[in-house]
Design a protein around this motif. Structure first.
Motif, short mmCIF file in Angstrom:
data_model
loop_
_atom_site.label_atom_id
_atom_site.label_comp_id
_atom_site.label_asym_id
_atom_site.label_seq_id
_atom_site.Cartn_x
_atom_site.Cartn_y
_atom_site.Cartn_z
N VAL A 11 0.85 -1.19 0.00
CA VAL A 11 0.00 0.00 0.00
C VAL A 11 0.88 1.24 0.00
O VAL A 11 1.80 1.36 0.83
CB VAL A 11 -0.91 0.00 1.25
N ASP A 12 0.63 2.14 -0.93
CA ASP A 12 1.37 3.40 -0.96
C ASP A 12 0.90 4.31 0.16
O ASP A 12 -0.30 4.43 0.43
CB ASP A 12 1.17 4.11 -2.30
N LEU A 13 1.87 4.98 0.77
CA LEU A 13 1.60 5.97 1.81
C LEU A 13 1.89 7.33 1.17
O LEU A 13 3.03 7.64 0.83
CB LEU A 13 2.51 5.72 3.01
N PHE A 14 0.84 8.13 1.01
CA PHE A 14 0.94 9.37 0.25
C PHE A 14 1.14 10.59 1.15
O PHE A 14 0.71 10.61 2.31
CB PHE A 14 -0.34 9.58 -0.57
N MET A 30 0.52 -2.54 11.17
CA MET A 30 -0.44 -1.91 12.07
C MET A 30 -0.32 -0.40 11.97
O MET A 30 0.78 0.15 11.94
CB MET A 30 -0.16 -2.36 13.50
N VAL A 31 -1.48 0.28 11.92
CA VAL A 31 -1.49 1.74 11.86
C VAL A 31 -2.53 2.30 12.82
O VAL A 31 -3.47 1.61 13.22
CB VAL A 31 -1.80 2.26 10.44
N GLU A 32 -2.32 3.55 13.18
CA GLU A 32 -3.31 4.30 13.95
C GLU A 32 -3.93 5.33 13.03
O GLU A 32 -3.21 6.11 12.39
CB GLU A 32 -2.64 5.00 15.14
N VAL A 33 -5.26 5.32 12.90
CA VAL A 33 -5.96 6.25 12.03
C VAL A 33 -6.17 7.56 12.77
O VAL A 33 -6.79 7.61 13.83
CB VAL A 33 -7.31 5.67 11.56
N THR A 37 -11.28 11.21 5.54
CA THR A 37 -12.02 12.14 4.70
C THR A 37 -12.14 11.60 3.29
O THR A 37 -11.14 11.19 2.69
CB THR A 37 -11.34 13.53 4.66
N ASP A 38 -13.35 11.53 2.77
CA ASP A 38 -13.62 11.18 1.38
C ASP A 38 -12.90 9.90 0.93
O ASP A 38 -12.29 9.85 -0.14
CB ASP A 38 -13.22 12.33 0.45
N GLY A 39 -12.97 8.86 1.76
CA GLY A 39 -12.37 7.58 1.37
C GLY A 39 -10.89 7.47 1.62
O GLY A 39 -10.26 6.50 1.20
N TRP A 40 -10.32 8.46 2.30
CA TRP A 40 -8.90 8.44 2.63
C TRP A 40 -8.72 8.48 4.14
O TRP A 40 -9.52 9.07 4.86
CB TRP A 40 -8.18 9.65 2.02
N SER A 41 -7.65 7.87 4.60
CA SER A 41 -7.31 7.87 6.02
C SER A 41 -5.88 8.36 6.21
O SER A 41 -4.97 7.89 5.53
CB SER A 41 -7.44 6.47 6.62
N ARG A 42 -5.71 9.30 7.12
CA ARG A 42 -4.35 9.70 7.51
C ARG A 42 -3.94 8.82 8.67
O ARG A 42 -4.64 8.74 9.68
CB ARG A 42 -4.31 11.18 7.89
N VAL A 43 -2.81 8.14 8.52
CA VAL A 43 -2.41 7.13 9.48
C VAL A 43 -0.98 7.37 9.94
O VAL A 43 -0.18 8.05 9.29
CB VAL A 43 -2.52 5.71 8.88
N THR A 44 -0.66 6.75 11.08
CA THR A 44 0.71 6.67 11.58
C THR A 44 1.06 5.20 11.74
O THR A 44 0.32 4.45 12.40
CB THR A 44 0.85 7.40 12.93
N GLY A 49 6.62 5.00 12.94
CA GLY A 49 6.05 6.31 13.22
C GLY A 49 5.80 7.17 11.99
O GLY A 49 5.45 8.35 12.11
N TYR A 50 5.97 6.61 10.79
CA TYR A 50 5.78 7.37 9.57
C TYR A 50 4.30 7.68 9.39
O TYR A 50 3.44 6.83 9.59
CB TYR A 50 6.29 6.58 8.37
N SER A 51 4.00 8.91 8.98
CA SER A 51 2.62 9.34 8.79
C SER A 51 2.35 9.67 7.33
O SER A 51 3.24 10.13 6.61
CB SER A 51 2.31 10.57 9.65
#
Length: 245
Positions: A11-14, A30-33, A37-44, A49-51
């Motif tokens: 999975v690409d992290l944008f 494993m990620v923390e959401v 928004t609009d089908g996208w999730s900002r995760v860490t 620890g990359y976000s």
């Protein structure tokens, strides 16, 4: 905050929704959401620890993972038989849940994976360079973190995380966080890291580097003196750090 796992092989992290790829996550990561928004999730990402942003559909419930992939890459099959249909391809470093073991195969949520390609998740390796050598010939991919495409910092991170050594995702952060700086006249040893501005390479032997690089467009060996001269000549500067684990 919601905790989820990556449910696709890579999975690409944008940097932002529909933006540029910064790094990649692997199946089972494993990620923390943080935001949706609009089908996208900002995760860490737990592992470093990359976000960044991923498509929300690429995440699923937190299923405890029991095994990790230790072959360069593997397939999940429809049945415990390598002649049956393959359902997914996974890279080194992916993690899965073993539902059962059937002879030479481990049954997982994706299908049957050869047992020889897995180890229990708690086991760690001892030679990060040997791990990196599994990626020889892998195509160079900016921001890549898998056997299907990897960059210099992804190659370093793969080796270190497999050996239980914390490692950031980007080479600049790795230069600051990983290992102990060596005096300029120190002879490089296998397992050392050489850093340039925007680049990092493993020392794999006497006068020999192993790195994912755009010159070869692959993970490749290169004589150390040749690489140092080439990188300087192309305008990317001298070695900025020599680190020892």
């Amino acid at each position: 905050m919601t905790r989820l796992r990556v449910i696709q092989p890579v999975v690409d992290l944008f940097s932002q929704p529909d933006g540029l790829r910064d790094r990649q996550l692997l199946f089972g990561d494993m990620v923390e959401v943080v935001e949706e928004t609009d089908g996208w999730s900002r995760v860490t990402a737990d592992k470093d620890g990359y976000s960044g942003w991923v498509r929300s559909a690429q995440l699923g419930a937190d299923i405890p993972q029991t095994h990790k992939i230790t072959a360069p890459a593997t397939h999940a099959y429809e049945q415990a038989d390598m002649k049956t249909r393959d359902l997914a391809s996974l890279s080194f470093g992916s993690t899965v849940q073993a539902l059962s073991e059937t002879g030479r195969f481990v049954e997982t949520e994706l299908g049957f994976i050869p047992a020889a390609h897995t180890t229990p998740i708690a086991e760690v390796q001892t030679d990060p360079v040997a791990v990196a050598e599994l990626f020889l010939g892998t195509p160079y991919l900016w921001g890549g973190n898998s056997r299907f495409g990897i960059d210099c910092s992804g190659l370093v991170q793969a080796g270190l995380l497999a050996c239980g050594i914390p490692c950031p995702g980007d080479s600049g952060d790795q230069e600051q966080a990983v290992g102990t700086a060596q005096p300029e006249d120190t002879e490089p040893l296998r397992g050392d890291l050489l850093f340039w501005k925007g680049h990092v390479a493993w020392v794999s032997g006497p006068n020999l580097l192993l790195h994912a690089n755009a010159h070869h467009m692959a993970v490749a060996y290169e004589p150390m003196d040749q690489a140092i001269s080439r990188i300087l000549a192309q305008g990317d500067g001298p070695v900025t750090a020599h680190k020892r684990l």
